[in-house]
Write an enzyme that holds these catalytic residues in place. Structure first.
Site, PDB file in Angstrom:
ATOM      1  N   SER A 187     -10.019   2.421   2.484  1.00  0.00           N
ATOM      2  CA  SER A 187      -9.078   3.086   1.629  1.00  0.00           C
ATOM      3  C   SER A 187      -8.115   2.138   0.896  1.00  0.00           C
ATOM      4  O   SER A 187      -7.488   2.561  -0.079  1.00  0.00           O
ATOM      5  CB  SER A 187      -8.241   4.081   2.458  1.00  0.00           C
ATOM      6  OG  SER A 187      -7.414   3.409   3.387  1.00  0.00           O
ATOM      7  N   SER A 227     -10.316   0.179   6.858  1.00  0.00           N
ATOM      8  CA  SER A 227      -9.739   0.188   5.509  1.00  0.00           C
ATOM      9  C   SER A 227      -9.132  -1.104   5.022  1.00  0.00           C
ATOM     10  O   SER A 227      -8.825  -1.213   3.839  1.00  0.00           O
ATOM     11  CB  SER A 227      -8.687   1.278   5.402  1.00  0.00           C
ATOM     12  OG  SER A 227      -9.307   2.478   5.090  1.00  0.00           O
ATOM     13  N   LYS A 231       0.862  -1.197   0.000  1.00  0.00           N
ATOM     14  CA  LYS A 231       0.000   0.000   0.000  1.00  0.00           C
ATOM     15  C   LYS A 231       0.887   1.231   0.000  1.00  0.00           C
ATOM     16  O   LYS A 231       1.883   1.277   0.735  1.00  0.00           O
ATOM     17  CB  LYS A 231      -0.915  -0.022   1.227  1.00  0.00           C
ATOM     18  CG  LYS A 231      -1.930   1.128   1.264  1.00  0.00           C
ATOM     19  CD  LYS A 231      -2.902   0.985   2.443  1.00  0.00           C
ATOM     20  CE  LYS A 231      -3.949   2.090   2.457  1.00  0.00           C
ATOM     21  NZ  LYS A 231      -4.932   1.953   3.536  1.00  0.00           N
TER      22      LYS A 231
HETATM   23  N1  GLN Z   1     -13.273   4.834   5.653  1.00  0.00           N
HETATM   24  C1  GLN Z   1     -12.709   5.339   6.870  1.00  0.00           C
HETATM   25  C2  GLN Z   1     -12.280   6.775   6.687  1.00  0.00           C
HETATM   26  O1  GLN Z   1     -12.560   7.316   5.688  1.00  0.00           O
HETATM   27  C3  GLN Z   1     -11.601   4.472   7.332  1.00  0.00           C
HETATM   28  C4  GLN Z   1     -10.362   4.681   6.585  1.00  0.00           C
HETATM   29  C5  GLN Z   1      -9.228   3.846   7.077  1.00  0.00           C
HETATM   30  O2  GLN Z   1      -9.405   2.881   7.806  1.00  0.00           O
HETATM   31  N2  GLN Z   1      -8.039   4.280   6.692  1.00  0.00           N
HETATM   32  O3  GLN Z   1     -11.682   7.358   7.519  1.00  0.00           O
END
Ligand code: GLN
Length: 488
Positions: free
Chosen positions: A159, A183, A78
């Site tokens: 994400s 995410s 990532k």
């Molecule tokens: N979807 C969540 C956010 O927008 C979690 C993102 C994540 O875990 N990095 O913050």
């Protein structure tokens, strides 16, 4: 040899050990899949030469009898994990040309175990989002997008959407991810892959570009429970470079997976994990999952997590607050993007940040600075910290009665790219089932369990007590065995 990229990590390791193929051949099969699958847009930066060079070294190690736990396995990283000498962008324009002078601890541990890197995969900028549409490098496409309606492309979730698309689309055997509020779990659910978030503190955050430091958790994605467990096992452990990294010993989770008798395990079903309009298929697979765990020997009981309702609001105060502070470092002075024309220092800061950050990042910085400002700090930030404690207490209480909690991973299956785009609050709602465990620092995972009526993957989420990844992976494996989910 064309199907080498369809193997799981554990299958590939035995193939390498039996000399059925070499690490170079395995890397070549993945490089081909990555290059032929560019329409998914999973990778921001491809590093085929590096992968081949690492694979060559791996073959030499194996021939000398020195193979490590992941020797010869090609992985995607990532693009939040700093990789020395390889561009690391956080999928943001502000770091578009950033080449880190150091390596993240997690990636270093994977390389030390012999893995190779195919490239850096896309994400919602800085990890902020649930659909990967917030990447400065374009949308990532879910390989499960239906062939019969080519105009509708589905999101891989976010994400870690690049990680999910690469793993589900056979362009990597596994990928790193991060999980701040879901995410790794939500993209895993949307793409029929396994995603695991260890306990907060289990894997070092050193070299992982910060979003919300008290929540950010290096995580792992692959196509089997065993594979994700092996990645987690390899990357876990104390790191003096991260003050929140735990000193605890890392148990042998791979050994625990050898015995999947769940006798004595109690599985809690939290009654609060439903939302209005949740598709029946999600409720059904949840019940089915409970039944599978029962058949594997577990006892299933009802539990209550009474403050669940407040988790989303709490997270969307605390995560932006921490983000606004963490992202203050991108000022155009030390590294990253700097605007080309400016009048004075303040103008330079403003233009640099205006040009460099995407809309969602700006939104979070605004929310974060607001809730931290004098006058609102007590009303929002401190209040949210108190509610976070109540949510963590809910889990502590529940884990007096059960070992793992079973719930859906997300309230929907993969939605179309662009859906929810103009409605950030609706997008935030997609995290409703993943955020509570993040606030509690508890380990959690998503395991593919079936398909909905449209043929899209459904994920089941397991959550266990902090530091008890063992119960988590065992229950996950039991679901995997019963569900017998077939990837693409
Ligand atoms: N979807 C969540 C956010 O927008 C979690 C993102 C994540 O875990 N990095 O913050």
């Amino acid at each position: 040899m064309s199907a080498l990229n369809k193997l799981t990590i554990t299958q590939a390791l035995s193939g390498l050990e039996n000399k059925d193929f070499t690490a170079v051949e395995l890397a070549e099969a993945h490089i081909k899949a990555m290059e032929e699958g560019r329409t998914l847009n999973a990778y921001i930066t491809e590093t085929p030469e590096l992968a081949l060079e690492q694979a060559k070294a791996s073959d030499a190690r194996r021939a000398a009898g020195n193979a490590g736990a992941l020797d010869g396995i090609p992985l995607a990283m990532k693009d939040l994990f700093c990789t020395q000498g390889v561009r690391t962008t956080a999928a943001s324009k502000i770091l578009e040309n950033f080449i880190p002078p150091y390596e993240s601890t997690v990636s270093q541990k994977l390389w030390d175990a012999g893995a190779s890197m195919l490239g850096k995969v896309s994400l919602d900028q800085f990890g902020m989002g649930s659909s990967n549409i917030n990447s400065a490098f374009g949308d990532v496409i879910n390989p499960w997008s239906r062939k019969d309606s080519p105009d509708v492309k589905l999101t891989p979730g976010g994400s870690s959407g690049g990680s999910a698309a690469a793993v589900a689309g056979y362009q990597a055997m596994g990928a790193t991810a991060t999980d701040t509020g879901g995410s790794v779990r939500q993209p895993a659910a949307f793409t029929g892959t396994v995603g695991i978030k260890p306990s907060y503190g289990r894997c070092s955050r050193f070299g992982v570009i910060a979003f919300a430091s008290s929540l950010d958790t290096p995580s792992f994605m692959a196509r089997s429970v065993e594979d994700t467990t092996l990645m987690m096992q390899t990357a876990a452990g104390h790191d003096a470079k991260d003050s929140t990294s735990s000193m605890r010993d890392v148990p042998d989770w791979m050994a625990a997976l050898k015995n999947i008798d769940l006798k004595g395990m109690k599985v809690g079903i939290p009654k609060e994990y439903t939302v209005d309009g949740m598709p029946e298929e999600i409720t059904n697979i949840w019940q089915q999952g409970a039944q599978w765990l029962k058949e594997a020997g577990a006892e299933v009981i009802d539990v209550s997590l009474p403050h669940t309702h407040y988790a989303l609001a709490t997270y969307y105060i605390l995560a932006p607050a921490e983000a606004s502070s963490n992202l203050a470092r991108y000022d155009g002075v030390r590294y990253g993007h700097r605007t080309s024309e400016y009048d004075d220092l303040i103008d330079m800061y403003e233009k640099t940040r205006a040009e460099g950050f995407g809309d969602e990042v700006k939104r979070r910085i605004l929310i974060g600075t607001y809730v931290l400002s004098a006058g609102y700090y007590d009303a929002y930030y401190i209040k949210a910290q108190k509610v976070r404690r109540l949510i963590a207490n809910d889990f502590e209480n529940a884990f007096e009665q059960c070992d793992v909690i079973l719930a859906p991973t997300a309230p929907s299956t993969a939605f179309a790219l662009g859906e929810n785009q103009n409605d950030p609050v609706k997008m935030y709602l997609n995290d409703v089932f993943t955020i509570p465990a993040s606030l509690a620092g508890a380990p959690a995972m998503s395991v593919p369990a079936g398909l909905d009526a449209q043929g899209l993957p459904l994920g089941l989420q397991l959550i266990s007590k902090r530091w008890d990844e063992e119960s988590l992976v065992k229950a996950g494996r039991a679901i995997e065995l019963a569900a017998n989910f077939k990837g693409l």
